[in-house]
Enzyme design. Structure first.
Site, PDB file in Angstrom:
ATOM      1  N   LEU A  95       0.837  -1.196   0.000  1.00 32.63           N
ATOM      2  CA  LEU A  95       0.000   0.000   0.000  1.00 32.63           C
ATOM      3  C   LEU A  95       0.871   1.244   0.000  1.00 32.63           C
ATOM      4  O   LEU A  95       1.837   1.352   0.763  1.00 32.63           O
ATOM      5  CB  LEU A  95      -0.916   0.003   1.230  1.00 32.63           C
ATOM      6  N   CYS A  96       0.494   2.180  -0.852  1.00 30.33           N
ATOM      7  CA  CYS A  96       1.233   3.429  -0.963  1.00 30.33           C
ATOM      8  C   CYS A  96       0.658   4.438   0.015  1.00 30.33           C
ATOM      9  O   CYS A  96      -0.352   5.088  -0.261  1.00 30.33           O
ATOM     10  CB  CYS A  96       1.155   3.958  -2.394  1.00 30.33           C
ATOM     11  N   LEU A  97       1.295   4.558   1.177  1.00 31.14           N
ATOM     12  CA  LEU A  97       0.878   5.504   2.203  1.00 31.14           C
ATOM     13  C   LEU A  97       2.088   6.319   2.636  1.00 31.14           C
ATOM     14  O   LEU A  97       3.243   5.897   2.449  1.00 31.14           O
ATOM     15  CB  LEU A  97       0.290   4.768   3.414  1.00 31.14           C
TER      16      LEU A  97
END
Length: 229
Positions: A95-97
Site C-alpha cells: 500500500l502506498c501511504l
C-alpha cells in the site's frame, strides 16, 4: 537451525530493540480498533487486526494484514499489506501511504508501530485514492465485513497469532448456524401446521358437502313418496 528460526538473530540489534519496545508499548496502551503481533520466528514481520469502527461500512469486520519491517528500521519505513478483503484495499499488495516504504522521504524515525497502525486505520475510513486502494460501494464493504471472519479462519497465521479472536469467530458462526437451523425448523413446523390445517378444512368441507347432498337426496325421496300417494 531452520531459516525462519534464525531470522530473529539476523535482525539488527537496533531494529529488534525498537520493535520490542513498540510491542510492549502497544500492550500497555492498546490502540482502539487495532491490535498486532510479531511472528515468533521473525520480529521483522508483524501481523495486525483492524476492527471495523462504528458508523463506518466496515463495522463488524475483522481485517487481517501485515507489516514487513526493513533491517534498517526505524530509519526506514515498513511495507504495509492488507490480507482480508475489505473493499478499500487490494489484497496482498503493498500500500502506498505516507507511513509506508513507498515514501521514505516522508518517514519519521520517531514514529512507532502504533503510529503506523493508527495512520492505516485513519486512511482506511477515508475515501482518498492511492496505489493499492480500490473503489467499492458501501454495500460491498458491508458484505465483505460480514464475510471477513470466516475468511480469516482459513489463514493459519491468523489463527496462530490471534487464537482468541479465531475462537470468538467460530463461536459466532456456530451460534448463527444454530439460529438458522432453529428458524428453519420453526418455519417447517409452521408450514406443516398450515398444511394440516388446510387438510382438516378440506375434510370438513367434504363432510359438509356429503351432509348437504344427503339432505337433498332425502328431500327428493320424501317428495317422490308424497307425489306417489
Amino acid at each position: 537451525m531452520s531459516r525462519k528460526s534464525s531470522s530473529v538473530q539476523r535482525a539488527p540489534t537496533t531494529a529488534t530493540q525498537r520493535l520490542k519496545q513498540d510491542y510492549l508499548r502497544l500492550k500497555k496502551d492498546p490502540i482502539p480498533y487495532v491490535t498486532a503481533e510479531p511472528l515468533p520466528s521473525n520480529i521483522l514481520e508483524w501481523h495486525y487486526l483492524v476492527l471495523g469502527p462504528n458508523d463506518t461500512p466496515y463495522f463488524g469486520g475483522i481485517y487481517h494484514g501485515k507489516l514487513v519491517f526493513p533491517r534498517e528500521f526505524p530509519f526506514r519505513p515498513p511495507s504495509i499489506y492488507m490480507i482480508t478483503p475489505s473493499g478499500r484495499f487490494k489484497c496482498n499488495t503493498r500500500l502506498c501511504l505516507s507511513i509506508s516504504d513507498f515514501h521514505p522521504d516522508t518517514w519519521n524515525p520517531a514514529w512507532s508501530v502504533g503510529t503506523i497502525l493508527t495512520g492505516l486505520l485513519s486512511f482506511m475510513v477515508e475515501d482518498s485514492a492511492t496505489l493499492g486502494s480500490i473503489e467499492t460501494s458501501h454495500y460491498t464493504k458491508r458484505q465483505l465485513a460480514l464475510q471477513s471472519g470466516p475468511f480469516n479462519l482459513k489463514d493459519s497465521v491468523f489463527c496462530e497469532l490471534f487464537p482468541g479472536v479465531a475462537k470468538e469467530i467460530r463461536a459466532s458462526m456456530n451460534a448463527q448456524t444454530t439460529s438458522q437451523t432453529t428458524n428453519a425448523n420453526v418455519k417447517n413446523e409452521q408450514q406443516s401446521n398450515a398444511a394440516n390445517e388446510r387438510e382438516r378444512d378440506n375434510q370438513s368441507n367434504l363432510v359438509n358437502l356429503v351432509i348437504v347432498a344427503g339432505v337433498a337426496l332425502f328431500a327428493l325421496a320424501v317428495n317422490s313418496v308424497i307425489q306417489s300417494l
